[in-house]
Design an enzyme around this catalytic site. Structure first.
Site, PDB file in Angstrom:
ATOM      1  N   ARG A 174      76.237 -21.607  61.229  1.00 40.42           N
ATOM      2  CA  ARG A 174      76.684 -22.606  60.250  1.00 40.42           C
ATOM      3  C   ARG A 174      75.995 -22.386  58.882  1.00 40.42           C
ATOM      4  O   ARG A 174      76.620 -22.558  57.841  1.00 40.42           O
ATOM      5  CB  ARG A 174      76.392 -24.019  60.774  1.00 40.42           C
ATOM      6  CG  ARG A 174      76.761 -25.155  59.878  1.00 40.42           C
ATOM      7  CD  ARG A 174      78.218 -25.214  59.470  1.00 40.42           C
ATOM      8  NE  ARG A 174      79.146 -25.327  60.579  1.00 40.42           N
ATOM      9  CZ  ARG A 174      80.380 -25.800  60.453  1.00 40.42           C
ATOM     10  NH1 ARG A 174      80.820 -26.176  59.278  1.00 40.42           N
ATOM     11  NH2 ARG A 174      81.192 -25.872  61.483  1.00 40.42           N
TER      12      ARG A 174
ATOM     13  N   HIS B 284      89.686 -40.546  51.639  1.00 42.58           N
ATOM     14  CA  HIS B 284      89.507 -40.979  53.028  1.00 42.58           C
ATOM     15  C   HIS B 284      90.576 -42.024  53.350  1.00 42.58           C
ATOM     16  O   HIS B 284      90.796 -42.938  52.541  1.00 42.58           O
ATOM     17  CB  HIS B 284      88.104 -41.555  53.242  1.00 42.58           C
ATOM     18  CG  HIS B 284      87.859 -41.968  54.670  1.00 42.58           C
ATOM     19  ND1 HIS B 284      87.609 -41.044  55.668  1.00 42.58           N
ATOM     20  CD2 HIS B 284      87.889 -43.184  55.254  1.00 42.58           C
ATOM     21  CE1 HIS B 284      87.483 -41.700  56.813  1.00 42.58           C
ATOM     22  NE2 HIS B 284      87.653 -42.991  56.599  1.00 42.58           N
TER      23      HIS B 284
ATOM     24  N   ALA C 242      99.165 -44.769  49.373  1.00 37.71           N
ATOM     25  CA  ALA C 242      97.792 -44.837  48.845  1.00 37.71           C
ATOM     26  C   ALA C 242      97.220 -43.461  48.505  1.00 37.71           C
ATOM     27  O   ALA C 242      96.937 -43.160  47.350  1.00 37.71           O
ATOM     28  CB  ALA C 242      96.892 -45.557  49.844  1.00 37.71           C
ATOM     29  N   GLU C 243      97.094 -42.579  49.505  1.00 36.27           N
ATOM     30  CA  GLU C 243      96.405 -41.308  49.262  1.00 36.27           C
ATOM     31  C   GLU C 243      97.038 -40.487  48.144  1.00 36.27           C
ATOM     32  O   GLU C 243      96.339 -39.995  47.230  1.00 36.27           O
ATOM     33  CB  GLU C 243      96.387 -40.475  50.543  1.00 36.27           C
ATOM     34  CG  GLU C 243      95.608 -41.121  51.661  1.00 36.27           C
ATOM     35  CD  GLU C 243      95.642 -40.288  52.910  1.00 36.27           C
ATOM     36  OE1 GLU C 243      95.494 -39.059  52.818  1.00 36.27           O
ATOM     37  OE2 GLU C 243      95.792 -40.868  53.993  1.00 36.27           O
TER      38      GLU C 243
END
Ligand code: GRF
Length: 207
Positions: A66, A110, A180-181
């Site tokens: 990672r 989000h 919305a998004e």
């Protein structure tokens, strides 16, 4: 001119919304310098290519660990010359080094009204399943700057969306995207590109 790099993981409907908003003039003073996906073969890559935006895939599977992936992601973002990093359905934990280097220059969308239904484990359909399970009458979306927390950065804008009887998670997700998004993210980018907002005491205020 604000240089924007967009990080994606899947369908890229939010990416498409901002591509279309730049094309229509809803977003001004902005140019895309790249799209970075952590997955191969996703629709968001096709959307970028169709729009003539350089597209890159950085899959964690291609790196020893990672830490190496995180280094490569930061290097790629810097290589694009981006002023702003937009996370549009990007399901990767943002490395601390990237948050530090781009403090209040990373934006995330989000699919809930933060602080509801957010944080570790709340992404995609899961968010809407939890909203339906709780029986909220309104959910919505939030666009916010990214800090070292998960969905905890300064909130730029929010938009409520009604939950309707009989909604499934899929129906609700689509409504939250449409109502919305796909409205909030372009508006936020246009505000940043035209220097209309700033962060004061960890809160977003209009100038
Ligand atoms: C959307 O629900 C978005 O809110 C979340 O990821 C999902 C997929 O977005 N961040 P997209 O279609 O890939 O833009």
């Amino acid at each position: 001119m604000l240089k924007v790099v967009v990080c994606v993981s899947g369908g890229g409907t939010n990416l498409q919304a901002i591509i279309d908003a730049v094309a229509s003039g809803k977003i001004t003073n902005t140019e895309f310098v790249g799209v970075i996906s952590n997955n191969y073969g996703v629709k968001s890559i096709e959307r970028a290519q169709k729009a003539g935006i350089p597209a890159y895939v950085l899959s964690p599977k291609d790196f020893a660990d990672r830490a190496e992936f995180n280094d490569a992601l930061l290097a790629k973002v810097k290589e694009t010359g981006a002023d702003l990093v937009v996370l549009a359905g990007f399901l990767v934990r943002i490395p601390e080094a990237l948050v530090k280097e781009y403090s209040n220059r990373i934006v995330n969308i989000h699919p809930s009204l933060i602080p509801s239904f957010c944080g570790v484990g709340y992404y995609g359909l899961k968010v809407h399943e939890k909203a339906l399970e709780r029986g909220v009458k309104y959910t919505g979306a939030t666009v916010h700057f990214v800090n070292e927390g998960m969905d905890e950065g300064p909130i730029i804008a929010q938009k409520p969306v009604a939950v309707e009887d009989g909604d499934t998670a899929e129906i609700l997700q689509r409504r939250v995207m449409e109502q919305a998004e796909w409205i909030l993210l372009p508006q936020a980018i246009d505000d940043i590109a035209n220097d209309r907002i700033e962060v004061v005491n960890n809160k977003v205020v209009r100038k």
